[in-house]
Write a protein that holds these residues in place. Structure first.
Motif, PDB file in Angstrom:
ATOM      1  N   LEU A 179      -2.012  -7.655  -8.310  1.00 46.89           N
ATOM      2  CA  LEU A 179      -0.691  -8.208  -8.038  1.00 46.89           C
ATOM      3  C   LEU A 179      -0.497  -8.490  -6.552  1.00 46.89           C
ATOM      4  O   LEU A 179       0.200  -9.408  -6.177  1.00 46.89           O
ATOM      5  CB  LEU A 179       0.398  -7.247  -8.522  1.00 46.89           C
ATOM      6  CG  LEU A 179       0.599  -7.222 -10.045  1.00 46.89           C
ATOM      7  CD1 LEU A 179       1.609  -6.160 -10.409  1.00 46.89           C
ATOM      8  CD2 LEU A 179       1.074  -8.569 -10.552  1.00 46.89           C
ATOM      9  N   SER A 180      -1.127  -7.673  -5.711  1.00 46.00           N
ATOM     10  CA  SER A 180      -0.910  -7.878  -4.283  1.00 46.00           C
ATOM     11  C   SER A 180      -1.586  -9.156  -3.802  1.00 46.00           C
ATOM     12  O   SER A 180      -1.201  -9.709  -2.795  1.00 46.00           O
ATOM     13  CB  SER A 180      -1.429  -6.688  -3.494  1.00 46.00           C
ATOM     14  OG  SER A 180      -2.829  -6.605  -3.635  1.00 46.00           O
ATOM     15  N   ASN A 181      -2.617  -9.606  -4.534  1.00 51.72           N
ATOM     16  CA  ASN A 181      -3.236 -10.864  -4.142  1.00 51.72           C
ATOM     17  C   ASN A 181      -2.453 -12.051  -4.642  1.00 51.72           C
ATOM     18  O   ASN A 181      -2.695 -13.172  -4.237  1.00 51.72           O
ATOM     19  CB  ASN A 181      -4.666 -10.931  -4.709  1.00 51.72           C
ATOM     20  CG  ASN A 181      -5.578  -9.991  -3.953  1.00 51.72           C
ATOM     21  OD1 ASN A 181      -5.380  -9.762  -2.771  1.00 51.72           O
ATOM     22  ND2 ASN A 181      -6.547  -9.429  -4.633  1.00 51.72           N
ATOM     23  N   GLU A 188       2.513 -16.116   7.630  1.00 52.77           N
ATOM     24  CA  GLU A 188       3.751 -15.408   7.303  1.00 52.77           C
ATOM     25  C   GLU A 188       4.965 -16.189   7.737  1.00 52.77           C
ATOM     26  O   GLU A 188       5.953 -16.303   7.015  1.00 52.77           O
ATOM     27  CB  GLU A 188       3.778 -14.029   7.977  1.00 52.77           C
ATOM     28  CG  GLU A 188       2.780 -13.053   7.419  1.00 52.77           C
ATOM     29  CD  GLU A 188       2.930 -12.878   5.931  1.00 52.77           C
ATOM     30  OE1 GLU A 188       4.065 -12.670   5.467  1.00 52.77           O
ATOM     31  OE2 GLU A 188       1.918 -12.984   5.224  1.00 52.77           O
ATOM     32  N   VAL A 200       4.144 -13.856  -3.548  1.00 56.49           N
ATOM     33  CA  VAL A 200       5.346 -13.014  -3.684  1.00 56.49           C
ATOM     34  C   VAL A 200       6.066 -13.346  -4.977  1.00 56.49           C
ATOM     35  O   VAL A 200       6.377 -14.484  -5.244  1.00 56.49           O
ATOM     36  CB  VAL A 200       6.296 -13.254  -2.481  1.00 56.49           C
ATOM     37  CG1 VAL A 200       7.639 -12.609  -2.726  1.00 56.49           C
ATOM     38  CG2 VAL A 200       5.671 -12.720  -1.226  1.00 56.49           C
ATOM     39  N   GLY A 201       6.293 -12.410  -5.791  1.00 60.87           N
ATOM     40  CA  GLY A 201       6.942 -12.696  -7.073  1.00 60.87           C
ATOM     41  C   GLY A 201       7.551 -11.460  -7.677  1.00 60.87           C
ATOM     42  O   GLY A 201       7.906 -10.529  -6.980  1.00 60.87           O
ATOM     43  N   ASP A 202       7.644 -11.491  -8.937  1.00 63.46           N
ATOM     44  CA  ASP A 202       8.429 -10.511  -9.670  1.00 63.46           C
ATOM     45  C   ASP A 202       7.549  -9.567 -10.444  1.00 63.46           C
ATOM     46  O   ASP A 202       6.414  -9.849 -10.746  1.00 63.46           O
ATOM     47  CB  ASP A 202       9.317 -11.332 -10.575  1.00 63.46           C
ATOM     48  CG  ASP A 202       9.668 -10.663 -11.869  1.00 63.46           C
ATOM     49  OD1 ASP A 202      10.578 -11.181 -12.473  1.00 63.46           O
ATOM     50  OD2 ASP A 202       9.065  -9.680 -12.267  1.00 63.46           O
ATOM     51  N   ALA A 203       8.049  -8.440 -10.788  1.00 67.45           N
ATOM     52  CA  ALA A 203       7.336  -7.543 -11.686  1.00 67.45           C
ATOM     53  C   ALA A 203       8.344  -6.626 -12.330  1.00 67.45           C
ATOM     54  O   ALA A 203       8.655  -5.572 -11.788  1.00 67.45           O
ATOM     55  CB  ALA A 203       6.311  -6.738 -10.916  1.00 67.45           C
ATOM     56  N   LEU A 228      -0.708  -4.445   0.615  1.00 62.97           N
ATOM     57  CA  LEU A 228       0.684  -4.529   0.207  1.00 62.97           C
ATOM     58  C   LEU A 228       1.650  -4.656   1.367  1.00 62.97           C
ATOM     59  O   LEU A 228       2.842  -4.755   1.159  1.00 62.97           O
ATOM     60  CB  LEU A 228       1.054  -3.280  -0.617  1.00 62.97           C
ATOM     61  CG  LEU A 228       0.244  -3.180  -1.899  1.00 62.97           C
ATOM     62  CD1 LEU A 228       0.373  -1.803  -2.489  1.00 62.97           C
ATOM     63  CD2 LEU A 228       0.701  -4.222  -2.897  1.00 62.97           C
ATOM     64  N   PHE A 281      -3.667   1.462 -12.678  1.00 66.97           N
ATOM     65  CA  PHE A 281      -2.526   1.156 -11.841  1.00 66.97           C
ATOM     66  C   PHE A 281      -2.979   0.547 -10.518  1.00 66.97           C
ATOM     67  O   PHE A 281      -2.438  -0.438 -10.050  1.00 66.97           O
ATOM     68  CB  PHE A 281      -1.719   2.439 -11.618  1.00 66.97           C
ATOM     69  CG  PHE A 281      -0.712   2.298 -10.526  1.00 66.97           C
ATOM     70  CD1 PHE A 281      -0.790   3.088  -9.399  1.00 66.97           C
ATOM     71  CD2 PHE A 281       0.294   1.358 -10.608  1.00 66.97           C
ATOM     72  CE1 PHE A 281       0.131   2.954  -8.383  1.00 66.97           C
ATOM     73  CE2 PHE A 281       1.212   1.222  -9.587  1.00 66.97           C
ATOM     74  CZ  PHE A 281       1.132   2.021  -8.475  1.00 66.97           C
ATOM     75  N   VAL A 282      -4.029   1.175  -9.957  1.00 68.07           N
ATOM     76  CA  VAL A 282      -4.532   0.673  -8.667  1.00 68.07           C
ATOM     77  C   VAL A 282      -5.056  -0.752  -8.824  1.00 68.07           C
ATOM     78  O   VAL A 282      -4.770  -1.638  -8.020  1.00 68.07           O
ATOM     79  CB  VAL A 282      -5.627   1.603  -8.116  1.00 68.07           C
ATOM     80  CG1 VAL A 282      -6.340   0.960  -6.955  1.00 68.07           C
ATOM     81  CG2 VAL A 282      -5.011   2.912  -7.668  1.00 68.07           C
ATOM     82  N   LEU A 287      -2.229  -3.073  -9.148  1.00 69.16           N
ATOM     83  CA  LEU A 287      -1.574  -3.262  -7.860  1.00 69.16           C
ATOM     84  C   LEU A 287      -2.375  -4.220  -6.974  1.00 69.16           C
ATOM     85  O   LEU A 287      -1.826  -5.094  -6.331  1.00 69.16           O
ATOM     86  CB  LEU A 287      -1.448  -1.904  -7.170  1.00 69.16           C
ATOM     87  CG  LEU A 287      -0.056  -1.551  -6.656  1.00 69.16           C
ATOM     88  CD1 LEU A 287       1.026  -1.972  -7.616  1.00 69.16           C
ATOM     89  CD2 LEU A 287       0.029  -0.067  -6.426  1.00 69.16           C
ATOM     90  N   ASN A 300       9.804  -8.736  -5.803  1.00 67.99           N
ATOM     91  CA  ASN A 300      10.936  -9.646  -5.903  1.00 67.99           C
ATOM     92  C   ASN A 300      11.115 -10.056  -7.352  1.00 67.99           C
ATOM     93  O   ASN A 300      10.158 -10.158  -8.074  1.00 67.99           O
ATOM     94  CB  ASN A 300      10.604 -10.854  -5.036  1.00 67.99           C
ATOM     95  CG  ASN A 300      11.801 -11.750  -4.836  1.00 67.99           C
ATOM     96  OD1 ASN A 300      12.789 -11.599  -5.510  1.00 67.99           O
ATOM     97  ND2 ASN A 300      11.685 -12.652  -3.909  1.00 67.99           N
ATOM     98  N   VAL A 301      12.317 -10.244  -7.780  1.00 68.84           N
ATOM     99  CA  VAL A 301      12.569 -10.618  -9.169  1.00 68.84           C
ATOM    100  C   VAL A 301      13.370 -11.900  -9.213  1.00 68.84           C
ATOM    101  O   VAL A 301      14.264 -12.090  -8.429  1.00 68.84           O
ATOM    102  CB  VAL A 301      13.342  -9.494  -9.883  1.00 68.84           C
ATOM    103  CG1 VAL A 301      13.832  -9.927 -11.234  1.00 68.84           C
ATOM    104  CG2 VAL A 301      12.490  -8.270 -10.021  1.00 68.84           C
TER     105      VAL A 301
END
Lengths: 220, 211
Positions: free
Chosen positions: A25-27, A152, A30-33, B15, A18-19, A22, B21-22
């Motif tokens: 995914l954090s790299n 940002e 911005v998107g979906d999961a 994080l 999981f880590v 994560l 976001n979806v």
């Protein structure tokens, strides 16, 4: 179909995986999961209506079950005109990216290949990004040498531009629909008048024909 | 234990700028369809919307609706909507973990549901380790991002509603043409049949003083 067992089973991930997931995914931008539960038989499909010339980026990962076994799945992605964009059989993870050539409904279907594990449901994590969410901010940051707060703010600027584009799209859709509505409105009036006209014409024809018929038969 | 603490801190930093976001995805709901979303931090605002896009109502003007349920990782129902054809929802996540978003279709016709789920996180003091400081500008940026996300979510909702409206319009257009042309043909046929019938009443095979 889904009961409490699904929630319990899907919550019990091995923590190290999981880590890692994560961190991976954090790299990513911005998107979906979202997670989907694939039954052992049958297909699960997700679709999205996408405009023309939009970048679509998707990542899918099958989450291993409690006993470390990773079920295999098959994926098929089709365009609105039926073209096959991505097709993989018996995989546990993968990704696909494409730029839409036509506007319409894009369909991504998943089905489980692990028939031997009777009753086991595969959990797939689908990371589906379109448009601004699929933008590679890392390369933008490297190219323009910006970082931190400036990056940002640049992302926020991208989001605002996407909002503006969406608004324009919605406006054009509304205009299209208004045209269709107005055409239908005109047609209803026309067709109703024509219906009345046809009714009168047909009954007139009937009366004329029967009159001629009876005259021929020398009844009138 | 300390290693785990540092790992969580590192994750927290990574994080900090990641907001789940979806995209506005659609699924076909035959009976029950469930989508899962992971909520990282307790207290995160989970917002979203869903619209039943593809439905074929024949007579009635109102869609019977589908049911929507959100279950927390602890098994409690966090949010429940019954018999709606589309709505927005928002709730504060009582715990972190895997949340289940279920659509239930009580009728036999399959429906297509377009949904959008967004998990928004604003960094607070609790998420960082003790020796890290919360930069107020990061908080402000996160708040700005959340505000922009609400606008985007609203737009996705409008887009889904527009798609549904378009379906209805197309259906109306087809019905107007189809039923009117059908009406003309049936009218012409019925009157021709009438004439034929009256003719047959006067035919030679039937003695016409019987009429």
């Amino acid at each position: 179909m889904a009961g409490n067992a699904d929630v319990r089973r899907t919550v019990m991930f091995p923590s190290f995986l999981f880590v890692t997931l994560l961190v991976a995914l954090s790299n990513a931008p911005v998107g979906d999961a979202i997670w989907l539960n694939l039954p052992s038989t049958g297909t699960k499909c997700v679709s999205e209506e996408i405009q023309n010339n939009v970048v679509v980026l998707a990542d899918y990962v099958v989450v291993p079950e409690d006993h470390g076994h990773i079920p295999a799945i098959s994926v098929k992605v089709t365009s609105p005109y039926g073209n096959n964009l991505h097709h993989m059989e018996n995989v546990t993870h993968g990704q696909f990216a494409f730029t839409t050539q036509e506007a319409g409904n894009y369909l991504a279907c998943f089905w489980s290949e692990s028939h031997t594990q009777g009753g086991g449901e595969a959990s797939v994590n689908i990371d589906w990004k379109t448009g601004i969410a699929a933008k590679d901010w890392e390369s933008v940051a490297r190219k323009e040498k910006i970082e931190g707060v400036e990056l940002e703010l640049r992302k926020l600027e991208g989001a605002v531009e996407a909002i503006h584009e969406n608004l324009l799209y919605l406006k054009s859709r509304e205009a299209e629909m208004r045209t269709v509505s107005e055409t239908t409105n005109g047609r209803v009036a026309w067709f109703s008048m024509m219906s009345l006209g046809i009714c009168i014409a047909v009954s007139g024809l009937q009366v004329w024909y029967l009159k001629r018929f009876f005259q021929k038969k020398k009844l009138i | 234990m300390k290693r785990w603490g540092k790992m969580w801190a590192l994750m927290g930093l990574l994080l900090l700028n990641w907001v789940s976001n979806v995209s506005s995805l659609s699924v076909t709901v035959n009976d029950v369809e469930c989508v899962y979303e992971y909520v990282l931090f307790e207290g995160d605002t989970v917002s979203g919307n869903f619209v039943v896009v593809d439905h074929d109502i024949f007579w009635s003007s109102d869609h019977p609706g589908i049911d929507f349920t959100v279950t927390s990782p602890g098994g409690n129902t966090v949010h429940n909507l019954r018999g709606t054809s589309g709505d927005k929802f928002e709730f504060k996540a009582p715990q972190s973990g895997m949340y289940k978003f279920c659509f239930h279709n009580p009728y036999s016709t399959p429906e297509t549901v377009s949904f959008y789920i967004h998990v928004g996180h604003i960094p607070t003091e609790n998420n960082l380790a003790k020796d890290e400081h919360l930069d107020p500008i990061n908080v402000k940026i996160a708040e700005l991002r959340e505000a922009l996300e609400t606008v985007t979510a609203e737009q996705k909702y409008l887009k889904a509603r527009d798609a549904r409206h378009r379906h209805t319009n197309e259906s109306t257009r087809k019905r107007v043409i189809g039923y009117t042309v059908g009406e003309y043909i049936v009218l012409a046929l019925v009157s021709a049949l009438q004439v034929l019938y009256i003719r047959s009443l006067f035919s030679k095979s039937v003695a016409y003083n019987r009429v």
